[in-house]
Write an enzyme that holds these catalytic residues in place. Structure first.
Site, PDB file in Angstrom:
ATOM      1  NE  ARG A 211      -1.833   3.894 -12.748  1.00 50.40           N
ATOM      2  CZ  ARG A 211      -1.679   2.571 -12.769  1.00 50.40           C
ATOM      3  NH1 ARG A 211      -2.186   1.875 -13.756  1.00 50.40           N
ATOM      4  NH2 ARG A 211      -1.029   1.941 -11.798  1.00 50.40           N
TER       5      ARG A 211
ATOM      6  CB  ALA B 275      -0.924  -0.014   1.215  1.00 55.01           C
TER       7      ALA B 275
ATOM      8  CG  ASN C 195     -47.132  18.080  24.567  1.00 56.89           C
ATOM      9  OD1 ASN C 195     -47.150  17.235  23.680  1.00 56.89           O
ATOM     10  ND2 ASN C 195     -47.410  19.349  24.336  1.00 56.89           N
TER      11      ASN C 195
ATOM     12  CG  ASN D  89      -0.563 -10.282 -11.754  1.00 59.02           C
ATOM     13  OD1 ASN D  89      -1.033 -10.951 -10.840  1.00 59.02           O
ATOM     14  ND2 ASN D  89       0.441  -9.424 -11.587  1.00 59.02           N
TER      15      ASN D  89
ATOM     16  NE  ARG E 163     -26.797  19.390  16.345  1.00 56.44           N
ATOM     17  CZ  ARG E 163     -25.864  20.111  16.945  1.00 56.44           C
ATOM     18  NH1 ARG E 163     -24.626  19.658  17.043  1.00 56.44           N
ATOM     19  NH2 ARG E 163     -26.149  21.291  17.464  1.00 56.44           N
TER      20      ARG E 163
HETATM   21  C1  UD1 Z   1       0.043  -4.389 -10.818  1.00 54.69           C
HETATM   22  C2  UD1 Z   1       0.835  -5.504 -11.488  1.00 54.69           C
HETATM   23  C3  UD1 Z   1       0.050  -6.016 -12.696  1.00 54.69           C
HETATM   24  C4  UD1 Z   1      -1.356  -6.457 -12.263  1.00 54.69           C
HETATM   25  C5  UD1 Z   1      -2.067  -5.349 -11.506  1.00 54.69           C
HETATM   26  C6  UD1 Z   1      -3.337  -5.882 -10.885  1.00 54.69           C
HETATM   27  C7  UD1 Z   1       3.181  -4.949 -11.101  1.00 54.69           C
HETATM   28  C8  UD1 Z   1       4.421  -4.468 -11.698  1.00 54.69           C
HETATM   29  N1  UD1 Z   1       2.118  -5.020 -11.920  1.00 54.69           N
HETATM   30  O1  UD1 Z   1      -0.054  -3.307 -11.726  1.00 54.69           O
HETATM   31  O2  UD1 Z   1       0.720  -7.128 -13.276  1.00 54.69           O
HETATM   32  O3  UD1 Z   1      -2.099  -6.849 -13.401  1.00 54.69           O
HETATM   33  O4  UD1 Z   1      -1.249  -4.845 -10.441  1.00 54.69           O
HETATM   34  O5  UD1 Z   1      -4.124  -4.860 -10.359  1.00 54.69           O
HETATM   35  O6  UD1 Z   1       3.158  -5.321  -9.953  1.00 54.69           O
HETATM   36  N2  UD1 Z   1       2.987  -0.436  -4.540  1.00 54.69           N
HETATM   37  C9  UD1 Z   1       3.867  -0.298  -3.484  1.00 54.69           C
HETATM   38  N3  UD1 Z   1       5.123   0.144  -3.732  1.00 54.69           N
HETATM   39  C10 UD1 Z   1       5.562   0.445  -4.969  1.00 54.69           C
HETATM   40  C11 UD1 Z   1       4.679   0.284  -6.051  1.00 54.69           C
HETATM   41  C12 UD1 Z   1       3.402  -0.152  -5.818  1.00 54.69           C
HETATM   42  O7  UD1 Z   1       3.501  -0.560  -2.334  1.00 54.69           O
HETATM   43  O8  UD1 Z   1       6.743   0.831  -5.100  1.00 54.69           O
HETATM   44  C13 UD1 Z   1       1.621  -0.904  -4.276  1.00 54.69           C
HETATM   45  C14 UD1 Z   1       0.543   0.083  -4.694  1.00 54.69           C
HETATM   46  O9  UD1 Z   1       0.205   0.936  -3.613  1.00 54.69           O
HETATM   47  C15 UD1 Z   1      -0.617  -0.841  -5.095  1.00 54.69           C
HETATM   48  C16 UD1 Z   1       0.069  -2.126  -5.496  1.00 54.69           C
HETATM   49  O10 UD1 Z   1       1.381  -2.066  -5.019  1.00 54.69           O
HETATM   50  O11 UD1 Z   1      -1.474  -1.095  -4.012  1.00 54.69           O
HETATM   51  C17 UD1 Z   1       0.083  -2.310  -7.004  1.00 54.69           C
HETATM   52  O12 UD1 Z   1       0.671  -1.183  -7.601  1.00 54.69           O
HETATM   53  P1  UD1 Z   1       0.028  -0.478  -8.862  1.00 54.69           P
HETATM   54  O13 UD1 Z   1       0.847   0.684  -9.220  1.00 54.69           O
HETATM   55  O14 UD1 Z   1      -1.405  -0.267  -8.664  1.00 54.69           O
HETATM   56  O15 UD1 Z   1       0.276  -1.604  -9.964  1.00 54.69           O
HETATM   57  P2  UD1 Z   1      -0.532  -1.823 -11.293  1.00 54.69           P
HETATM   58  O16 UD1 Z   1      -0.018  -0.907 -12.329  1.00 54.69           O
HETATM   59  O17 UD1 Z   1      -1.961  -1.804 -11.016  1.00 54.69           O
HETATM   60 MG    MG Z   2      -3.075  -1.224  -9.407  1.00 55.28          MG
END
Ligand code: UD1
Ligand code: MG
Length: 464
Positions: free
Chosen positions: A16, A10, A378, A171, A334
């Protein structure tokens, strides 16, 4: 499930989302995204001490939220620089290396159901890595699953060839690793790709190269959608909202227009409850059997007993309405207020930190703040408590069987003993003893022939 831990990633930037709020704290209904993931993990039977959440971007806020919401045994881990999911898992090595099995979950996967997670955990078997995949209607930016005879690898959309982009199996972002096997490849992940990030999915490719076994289980798409932008957040909210509504419809709640109703995942409803259109029920609200929640009402942490009638447009926050009580239309109840059994707060009535005793009524246009009313009282229309003197909030006590005349002002602190009454229009500044009438208003004087002396009042309009 022996010696297994769960790591939730997380820490990502959530670029995005284009938002200052960290992605995992964005709300679905009234809970942040991360809470749904954790709830599923706990409901799948994993104890908090075996769960780690990696925080980083906006990490102070995420950590603060986790600490105040979840058991203290939950491990909050830091990834100080966000260099990709592979780097994320590597930075939590101290947490997972003492276990045999590691489940890694994307933190943006709120729709995964506890039963599915449980099935995955119980079923992943002896492969060095197993991932959850799904067949996506629109595979968007998800990593594509490339299946070979005995192995699986993942290619990120940004690095995929046109042929690979056509693959619809993707994935989901949920992985089961044998820790010993992961140890052999985690340091080998490189960032030589389109995003210059260390990808966790590359671990599968590296495992395959070393002759280890990798596989993918296909799960339903409806549970596996990641949240990367506001459109996906809105879609996840829609799915979650529908799930909750269906759960309560199944449990015997009647909603003629469920498509207009919002119910928090933490709310509890009983059978025979009726929820009319445009109602919102938030927080840990509870509604007892056969209660009716009229149109446009908004309940937040409201405890509603049985057979309660909320007529329409009531806003109720952190308050209790006991069995057979009645409220609305148009009332605001409330801050720790309570309608005791069979009591009533009606039209344009505000209650704040006030208790309305059994069978008592505040039917119209009143404000009761910091007031305690006994039973069978009342309150006449337009009566209010003057509870705030600019510095302190002061209390009003109204005993049992009191009759309060319309437009009474209670200048608090003040008290009416049992059976007391007030004359309409009174400003009550002193205690009224038992069974007495408090009159606190100027006597009426009638001025004779007043109209005749002011002839102009009688002339028709336009005449000089
Ligand atoms: C990722 C997967 C992709 C998969 C998709 C599913 C990778 C490279 N790609 O892409 O194959 O189909 O999820 O939803 O893993 N995060 C960290 N630290 C970081 C980067 C990310 O904790 O340095 C966490 C983010 O907060 C997020 C999760 O990892 O909760 C996934 O990262 P995100 O950037 O959403 O990956 P996707 O592009 O969705
Ligand atoms: Mg993601």
């Amino acid at each position: 499930m022996n010696n297994l831990c769960v790591l939730i990633m997380a820490a990502g930037k959530g670029t995005r989302m284009k938002s200052v709020v960290p992605k995992v704290l964005q709300p679905i209904l009234d809970r942040p995204v991360i809470d749904y993931v954790l709830k599923s993990v706990f409901e799948a039977g994993i104890n908090p001490e075996n769960v780690g959440v990696l925080v980083g971007s906006g990490g102070e806020l995420v950590e603060e939220h986790l600490r105040k919401t979840f058991p203290e045994e939950l491990n909050v881990l830091w990834q100080h620089e966000q260099l990709g999911t592979g780097h994320a898992v590597k930075s939590a090595r101290n947490f997972w290396q003492r276990y045999d099995d590691l489940i890694v979950l994307n933190g943006d996967l709120p729709l995964i159901k506890p039963e599915s997670l449980k099935n995955f955990i119980n079923g992943f078997g002896s492969d060095d890595c197993t991932v959850i995949s799904f067949n996506a209607e629109d595979p968007k930016q998800y990593g594509r699953i490339i299946r070979n005879e005995n192995s699986v690898k993942i290619v990120e959309a940004k690095d995929a060839s046109d042929e690979e982009l056509k693959i619809r199996e993707v994935n989901a972002g949920c992985y089961a690793f044998k820790v010993k096997s992961l140890e052999k490849v985690i340091d080998l992940i490189k960032n030589e790709n389109a995003q210059k990030e260390y990808y966790l999915p590359d671990a599968l490719f590296l495992m395959n190269e070393k002759g280890m076994r990798t596989g993918a289980f296909i799960f339903p798409e409806s549970e596996m959608q990641g949240i990367n932008n506001h459109a996906e957040l809105a879609e996840a909210t829609r799915v979650m909202r529908e799930r909750i509504l269906l759960q309560w419809l199944d449990a015997g709640v009647r909603m003629p227009s469920p498509e207009t109703v919002y119910i928090s995942p933490d709310a509890k409803l009983s059978k025979g409850v009726v929820i009319m259109p445009n109602v919102q029920i938030w927080g840990k609200s509870e509604i007892g059997e056969n209660s009716y929640i009229g149109s446009g009402s908004i309940l937040t942490n409201a405890k509603i007993g049985e057979n309660v009638q909320i007529i329409a447009y009531a806003v109720i926050e952190n308050s209790e309405l006991k069995n057979n009580s009645k409220a609305g239309p148009f009332c605001y109840i409330r801050e720790n207020s309570c309608l005791e059994e069979k009591s009533f707060a009606g039209k344009f009535v505000e209650l704040k930190n006030s208790k309305i005793g059994e069978n008592s009524k505040v039917p119209h246009l009143s404000y009761m703040g910091d007031a305690t009313l006994g039973h069978d009282v009342n309150i006449g229309a337009g009566s209010i408590t003057c509870n705030y003197d600019g510095e302190h909030k002061n209390k009003t006590f109204i005993g049992n069987n009191c009759f309060v005349g319309s437009d009474t002002m209670f200048v608090a602190p003040v008290e009416l003993a049992d059976g007391a009454a007030t004359a309409a229009g009174s400003v009550i500044t002193q205690a009224v003893p038992e069974n007495s009438l408090g009159v606190g208003r100027a006597r009426q004087t009638n001025i004779k022939n007043w109209s005749l002396l002011h002839n102009h009042l009688k002339k028709p309009k336009g005449e000089k």
